[in-house]
Structures are given as structure tokens and as C-alpha cells.
Design a protein around this motif. Structure first.
Motif, PDB file in Angstrom:
ATOM      1  N   LEU A  67      74.059  15.439 -21.867  1.00 46.73           N
ATOM      2  CA  LEU A  67      75.386  15.866 -22.322  1.00 46.73           C
ATOM      3  C   LEU A  67      76.237  16.215 -21.108  1.00 46.73           C
ATOM      4  CD1 LEU A  67      76.349  18.024 -25.327  1.00 46.73           C
ATOM      5  CD2 LEU A  67      77.349  18.558 -23.105  1.00 46.73           C
ATOM      6  N   THR A  68      77.441  15.668 -21.065  1.00 45.22           N
ATOM      7  CA  THR A  68      78.314  15.857 -19.909  1.00 45.22           C
ATOM      8  C   THR A  68      79.683  16.370 -20.330  1.00 45.22           C
ATOM      9  OG1 THR A  68      77.201  14.086 -18.683  1.00 45.22           O
ATOM     10  CG2 THR A  68      79.398  14.715 -17.928  1.00 45.22           C
ATOM     11  N   PHE A  69      80.131  17.423 -19.659  1.00 44.81           N
ATOM     12  CA  PHE A  69      81.513  17.898 -19.768  1.00 44.81           C
ATOM     13  C   PHE A  69      82.283  17.335 -18.575  1.00 44.81           C
ATOM     14  CE2 PHE A  69      78.811  21.342 -21.471  1.00 44.81           C
ATOM     15  CZ  PHE A  69      79.347  21.502 -22.743  1.00 44.81           C
ATOM     16  N   GLU A  70      83.429  16.703 -18.849  1.00 45.18           N
ATOM     17  CA  GLU A  70      84.244  16.136 -17.775  1.00 45.18           C
ATOM     18  C   GLU A  70      85.621  16.800 -17.768  1.00 45.18           C
ATOM     19  OE1 GLU A  70      84.480  11.909 -18.124  1.00 45.18           O
ATOM     20  OE2 GLU A  70      82.301  11.630 -18.171  1.00 45.18           O
ATOM     21  N   ASP A  71      85.846  17.670 -16.796  1.00 44.28           N
ATOM     22  CA  ASP A  71      87.138  18.334 -16.586  1.00 44.28           C
ATOM     23  C   ASP A  71      87.682  18.940 -17.886  1.00 44.28           C
ATOM     24  OD1 ASP A  71      89.301  19.248 -15.153  1.00 44.28           O
ATOM     25  OD2 ASP A  71      90.425  17.367 -15.290  1.00 44.28           O
ATOM     26  N   ILE A  72      86.862  19.762 -18.517  1.00 42.60           N
ATOM     27  CA  ILE A  72      87.226  20.345 -19.813  1.00 42.60           C
ATOM     28  C   ILE A  72      88.203  21.502 -19.625  1.00 42.60           C
ATOM     29  CG2 ILE A  72      86.362  21.584 -21.841  1.00 42.60           C
ATOM     30  CD1 ILE A  72      85.595  18.644 -21.798  1.00 42.60           C
ATOM     31  N   ARG A  73      89.272  21.456 -20.428  1.00 44.50           N
ATOM     32  CA  ARG A  73      90.244  22.556 -20.487  1.00 44.50           C
ATOM     33  C   ARG A  73      90.452  22.929 -21.952  1.00 44.50           C
ATOM     34  NH1 ARG A  73      92.769  23.269 -15.589  1.00 44.50           N
ATOM     35  NH2 ARG A  73      92.325  21.614 -14.067  1.00 44.50           N
ATOM     36  N   HIS A  74      90.743  24.205 -22.168  1.00 48.66           N
ATOM     37  CA  HIS A  74      90.920  24.705 -23.532  1.00 48.66           C
ATOM     38  C   HIS A  74      91.794  25.943 -23.475  1.00 48.66           C
ATOM     39  CE1 HIS A  74      89.810  27.042 -27.155  1.00 48.66           C
ATOM     40  NE2 HIS A  74      89.639  25.859 -27.723  1.00 48.66           N
ATOM     41  N   ALA A  75      92.591  26.158 -24.521  1.00 49.03           N
ATOM     42  CA  ALA A  75      93.464  27.324 -24.563  1.00 49.03           C
ATOM     43  C   ALA A  75      93.552  27.874 -25.980  1.00 49.03           C
ATOM     44  CB  ALA A  75      94.857  26.960 -24.051  1.00 49.03           C
ATOM     45  N   TYR A  76      93.699  29.200 -26.089  1.00 48.42           N
ATOM     46  CA  TYR A  76      93.984  29.880 -27.352  1.00 48.42           C
ATOM     47  C   TYR A  76      95.377  30.484 -27.251  1.00 48.42           C
ATOM     48  CZ  TYR A  76      89.138  29.878 -29.139  1.00 48.42           C
ATOM     49  OH  TYR A  76      87.904  29.515 -29.625  1.00 48.42           O
ATOM     50  N   HIS A  77      96.264  30.071 -28.161  1.00 53.09           N
ATOM     51  CA  HIS A  77      97.613  30.638 -28.210  1.00 53.09           C
ATOM     52  C   HIS A  77      98.279  30.654 -26.831  1.00 53.09           C
ATOM     53  CE1 HIS A  77      96.577  31.756 -32.280  1.00 53.09           C
ATOM     54  NE2 HIS A  77      95.583  32.526 -31.849  1.00 53.09           N
ATOM     55  N   GLY A  78      98.129  29.560 -26.119  1.00 52.99           N
ATOM     56  CA  GLY A  78      98.783  29.417 -24.827  1.00 52.99           C
ATOM     57  C   GLY A  78      98.030  30.012 -23.653  1.00 52.99           C
ATOM     58  N   LYS A  79      96.945  30.747 -23.917  1.00 52.12           N
ATOM     59  CA  LYS A  79      96.156  31.333 -22.840  1.00 52.12           C
ATOM     60  C   LYS A  79      94.956  30.451 -22.547  1.00 52.12           C
ATOM     61  CE  LYS A  79      93.563  35.425 -21.419  1.00 52.12           C
ATOM     62  NZ  LYS A  79      93.060  36.770 -21.783  1.00 52.12           N
ATOM     63  N   GLU A  80      94.841  30.003 -21.295  1.00 52.05           N
ATOM     64  CA  GLU A  80      93.770  29.083 -20.923  1.00 52.05           C
ATOM     65  C   GLU A  80      92.430  29.823 -20.889  1.00 52.05           C
ATOM     66  OE1 GLU A  80      93.691  25.166 -18.119  1.00 52.05           O
ATOM     67  OE2 GLU A  80      94.376  27.030 -17.209  1.00 52.05           O
ATOM     68  N   THR A  81      91.454  29.289 -21.609  1.00 45.96           N
ATOM     69  CA  THR A  81      90.131  29.914 -21.677  1.00 45.96           C
ATOM     70  C   THR A  81      89.059  29.110 -20.942  1.00 45.96           C
ATOM     71  OG1 THR A  81      89.768  28.819 -23.800  1.00 45.96           O
ATOM     72  CG2 THR A  81      90.594  31.073 -23.864  1.00 45.96           C
ATOM     73  N   ILE A  82      89.262  27.803 -20.820  1.00 46.86           N
ATOM     74  CA  ILE A  82      88.389  26.936 -20.024  1.00 46.86           C
ATOM     75  C   ILE A  82      89.283  26.212 -19.025  1.00 46.86           C
ATOM     76  CG2 ILE A  82      86.739  25.016 -20.025  1.00 46.86           C
ATOM     77  CD1 ILE A  82      85.616  27.354 -21.478  1.00 46.86           C
ATOM     78  N   ARG A  83      88.941  26.291 -17.742  1.00 46.13           N
ATOM     79  CA  ARG A  83      89.845  25.822 -16.688  1.00 46.13           C
ATOM     80  C   ARG A  83      89.201  24.719 -15.846  1.00 46.13           C
ATOM     81  NH1 ARG A  83      93.319  30.800 -15.511  1.00 46.13           N
ATOM     82  NH2 ARG A  83      92.640  32.304 -17.080  1.00 46.13           N
ATOM     83  N   GLY A  84      89.088  23.543 -16.414  1.00 46.56           N
ATOM     84  CA  GLY A  84      88.634  22.387 -15.650  1.00 46.56           C
ATOM     85  C   GLY A  84      87.162  22.396 -15.307  1.00 46.56           C
ATOM     86  N   ILE A  85      86.302  22.578 -16.312  1.00 44.47           N
ATOM     87  CA  ILE A  85      84.856  22.614 -16.077  1.00 44.47           C
ATOM     88  C   ILE A  85      84.246  21.224 -16.200  1.00 44.47           C
ATOM     89  CG2 ILE A  85      82.649  23.387 -17.059  1.00 44.47           C
ATOM     90  CD1 ILE A  85      83.872  26.069 -17.585  1.00 44.47           C
ATOM     91  N   SER A  86      83.497  20.839 -15.186  1.00 39.69           N
ATOM     92  CA  SER A  86      82.697  19.608 -15.202  1.00 39.69           C
ATOM     93  C   SER A  86      81.239  20.004 -14.989  1.00 39.69           C
ATOM     94  CB  SER A  86      83.156  18.636 -14.115  1.00 39.69           C
ATOM     95  OG  SER A  86      84.477  18.183 -14.359  1.00 39.69           O
ATOM     96  N   LEU A  87      80.377  19.554 -15.891  1.00 46.01           N
ATOM     97  CA  LEU A  87      78.989  20.007 -15.877  1.00 46.01           C
ATOM     98  C   LEU A  87      78.143  19.050 -16.706  1.00 46.01           C
ATOM     99  CD1 LEU A  87      76.967  22.400 -15.222  1.00 46.01           C
ATOM    100  CD2 LEU A  87      77.684  23.404 -17.402  1.00 46.01           C
ATOM    101  N   THR A  88      76.902  18.828 -16.284  1.00 47.57           N
ATOM    102  CA  THR A  88      75.996  17.951 -17.020  1.00 47.57           C
ATOM    103  C   THR A  88      74.683  18.659 -17.318  1.00 47.57           C
ATOM    104  OG1 THR A  88      76.919  15.908 -16.086  1.00 47.57           O
ATOM    105  CG2 THR A  88      74.673  15.791 -16.942  1.00 47.57           C
ATOM    106  N   ALA A  89      74.248  18.557 -18.573  1.00 48.44           N
ATOM    107  CA  ALA A  89      72.907  18.990 -18.968  1.00 48.44           C
ATOM    108  C   ALA A  89      72.025  17.752 -18.970  1.00 48.44           C
ATOM    109  CB  ALA A  89      72.935  19.632 -20.351  1.00 48.44           C
ATOM    110  N   GLU A  90      71.015  17.745 -18.118  1.00 49.58           N
ATOM    111  CA  GLU A  90      70.167  16.576 -17.952  1.00 49.58           C
ATOM    112  C   GLU A  90      69.149  16.483 -19.087  1.00 49.58           C
ATOM    113  OE1 GLU A  90      70.678  14.275 -15.897  1.00 49.58           O
ATOM    114  OE2 GLU A  90      72.113  15.216 -14.521  1.00 49.58           O
TER     115      GLU A  90
END
Length: 366
Positions: free
Chosen positions: A24-47
Motif C-alpha cells: 500500500l502506497t501513499f503518494e503526496d497525500i493532502r487532506h483538510a477539515y473545514h479549510g484546515k490542513e490535517t495531512i501535509r504531503g505525506i508519501s509512504l509505503t507499507a511493504e
């Protein structure tokens, strides 16, 4: 009672059927709640086949990242792939049941009106009724609870409910198992045993597991690798040994152990600290630094050494003692954890020593 329950588990539990582990791979993940960024560009792989712990304080984004992997939240940017197949991205968003993932929630989320067997059977929708019952029964045997098949969740202890939730999550043989604080609701006396049993089952199943926790010791006990998060950013990724012995920041060092902190400045390639002078490594001349020393790395002996100190307080904690010490030239007391009975009772004037390699230096952010 606890001992007999654990013994029964060891005697009756069958080995878990092997699943096909996924990447499973996350590629530059960003996420926000009501305009507030909660995930800021995470890239990560579970092998495939590894246990990856998402570790961090409350609000660091670890549960949000897990929910994005599960399909319970949609990211605002980036992609999630499983075995190179995009399951969430700009033009794709597969629901949880289409991703081949298993989910295990903090509160176990067992249906109170269903028996234990019915709870496990619930997610086996791709099988016939007969096949689903057989597979659910096998899953119960794997966690040593087949004798509870007809009971309802309220009749089970917290540890038994946790094992039922694990059996339900593994029954469809997912390629990735997602676990959100799976041990937080357990009695502290049971937690170690249940956690060890869970890790054994995960390794037998060979499923990729992503585990959310805020407990650094729990992450080190379970993980092949740890991803440490802070404020929605990935701070450091590595083995438990890497993160403990080679922290990349003051935050990393302090998250895995209690530390004494000092300020310093690089002069001639070195930093002068109250506990010894240490190399600044590749930190530039004149830069301000933070210095950290773990409490367990402060050795306290009777007076006569190079760094004199006076005991301000002393607390017996069983295997160790917790000391606060006044050291000349330092405003704040130095704290130490030493082996119990190492220092004779009633001694107040002491000396402290710290190995140079145990003094950690980090450049301060501009």
C-alpha cells in the motif's frame, strides 16, 4: 482467570491461513477539515507482509491517514495505490469493500445483536452461507475462541472482544489490515499478552498491517518500521532501532524517551554542554542547537567524579529510581533514571556522568 484464558488460547488456537500480502502506497497525500490542513504531503509505503506503525501525538494525522487508506475519507490531493492499482486519486475512489483491506477499529465495532460467529460471518459476503459459516468458524479457532461462537459480545471480556474483532478483520484474508489504536481499550494487565498474541497472528497471516498508535513503546514492540507524524507531516521513518538510536530531530528524541534539554551554539565544530563537549557534526559554525540527553543515559554515582551534583528528590519506582539533581551552572534540575539501589540510601552529594555518544545535538529551525 487471566492465566487460564491465555492458556486456553495457546492450546486451541489454529494457525492463521496465509493471505497474499499487498503493498500500500501513499503518494503526496493532502487532506483538510473545514479549510484546515490535517495531512501535509505525506508519501509512504507499507511493504508486503510488514507491520507498519503510524505513531504520533493526538492531532498528528495518523488516524486520518488510516481512514484515507480504508476509503472512509477522501484526500484533497495525491493518490493511494494497492499493488500499483490506484484505489483513490483524482479520478478514482473505490469504496472500502472494493479495496481488499480489513478494518479493525478502536472500539472493536462488534454488532451487539449478533452472536460472535455472526459478527465474523458478516463480512464474508462473497461466499455462500455454508462457506461463510465454515470460514467464520475457522477464524474463531485461529484466535482460540471457538467455544464462544454462540455468545454475544457483551458476554466477552475486552481482550476476547479484541480477538473477535481481529478474527473478523482477517476472515476475508485481506491483503492489507488497517488497525486504529487496537489495544487502547484494554486493561493494562492484559495489553502485553493480547498484543503479543495479535502480533503472532499477523505474522502467521503474512498480511500487510498498518497500525495506528500514540504509544511509542507499543510501536517498538510491534512494528517492523515506524512512521512518526507531527502536525500532519512525516517526521521520520525507520526501524524501531533507527528511530530510538538515531532520531532526526528533538521531537523524535523526546517522543521515544524522556529527555533533558539544553541550548547551545556551535563553536569550532563543537558544542559545549553542561554534561560534556560534543561534536556538532555537519551543523554550521555559529548555529544555535538543541541538546538532548535521555534520563536513562545519566549515570549517578557517589561524589568524586568530574560533574558534581546534589540530589533534590528521589523516587523509588521498583526496578528504577527517578532522581532530580542540581548541577552547578544549570538553572533547571537534571533528571535521571537509575537502577534501584545503585546509589546508597541517604547520599545527597553525588557525581553524574554521560557518555559523549549519548549526547544528542539537533540544529534549531530558523
Amino acid at each position: 482467570m487471566m492465566k487460564s484464558a491465555q492458556s486456553a488460547t495457546k492450546e486451541t488456537r489454529q494457525k492463521v491461513s496465509v493471505t497474499f500480502a499487498s503493498r500500500l502506497t501513499f503518494e503526496d497525500i493532502r487532506h483538510a477539515y473545514h479549510g484546515k490542513e490535517t495531512i501535509r504531503g505525506i508519501s509512504l509505503t507499507a511493504e508486503p507482509g510488514e507491520v507498519l506503525c503510524l505513531l504520533g501525538p493526538s492531532g498528528s494525522g495518523k488516524t486520518t491517514l488510516l481512514r484515507i487508506a480504508a476509503g472512509l475519507e477522501a484526500q484533497s490531493h495525491g493518490r493511494v495505490t494497492i499493488d500499483n492499482r490506484e484505489v483513490a486519486g483524482p479520478d478514482v475512489f473505490l469504496p472500502p469493500e472494493k479495496r481488499g483491506v480489513g478494518l479493525m477499529f478502536q472500539d472493536f465495532a462488534l454488532f451487539p445483536h449478533m452472536t460472535v460467529l455472526e459478527n465474523i460471518r458478516f463480512g464474508l459476503t462473497a461466499l455462500t452461507a455454508r462457506e461463510a459459516i465454515a470460514e467464520a468458524g475457522a477464524a474463531l479457532r485461529r484466535v482460540g475462541l471457538s467455544h464462544y461462537a454462540e455468545k454475544y459480545p457483551h458476554a466477552l471480556s475486552g481482550g476476547e472482544q479484541q480477538r473477535v474483532a481481529l478474527a473478523r478483520a482477517l476472515a476475508p484474508r485481506p491483503g492489507v489490515l488497517l488497525m486504529d489504536e487496537p489495544f487502547s481499550g484494554l486493561d493494562s494487565r492484559l495489553k502485553d499478552a493480547i498484543r503479543a498474541d495479535t502480533l503472532t497472528i499477523l505474522k502467521e497471516s503474512r498480511a500487510t498491517a498498518i497500525v495506528v498508535t500514540h504509544d511509542a513503546e507499543e510501536a517498538m514492540r510491534m512494528a517492523d518500521r515506524i512512521a512518526l507524524l507531527k502536525d500532519g507531516r512525516l517526521v521520520q521513518v525507520g526501524t524501531p532501532d533507527d528511530l530510538y538510536r538515531r532520531p532526526s530531530s528533538l521531537f523524535s528524541a523526546g517522543f521515544f524517551s524522556e529527555i533533558n534539554e539544553f541550548d547551545g551554539v556551535v563553536r569550532n565544530g563543537r558544542v559545549v554542554t553542561p554534561l560534556g563537549n560534543v561534536s556538532a557534526g555537519d551543523i554550521g559554525e555559529g548555529r544555535e542547537v538543541s541538546v538532548a540527553v535521555r534520563l536513562s543515559d545519566v549515570d549517578v554515582v557517589p561524589a568524586g567524579g568530574a560533574i558534581p551534583a546534589r540530589v533534590l528528590s528521589r523516587r523509588f519506582l521498583g526496578v528504577v529510581e527517578f532522581l532530580t539533581l542540581a548541577v552547578p551552572g544549570i538553572e533547571e534540575p537534571i533528571r535521571a533514571r537509575i537502577r534501584a539501589d545503585r546509589l546508597p540510601t541517604g547520599v545527597n552529594d553525588v557525581s553524574i556522568t554521560v557518555l559523549i555518544e549519548d549526547i544528542l545535538v539537533f540544529e534549531k529551525a530558523p
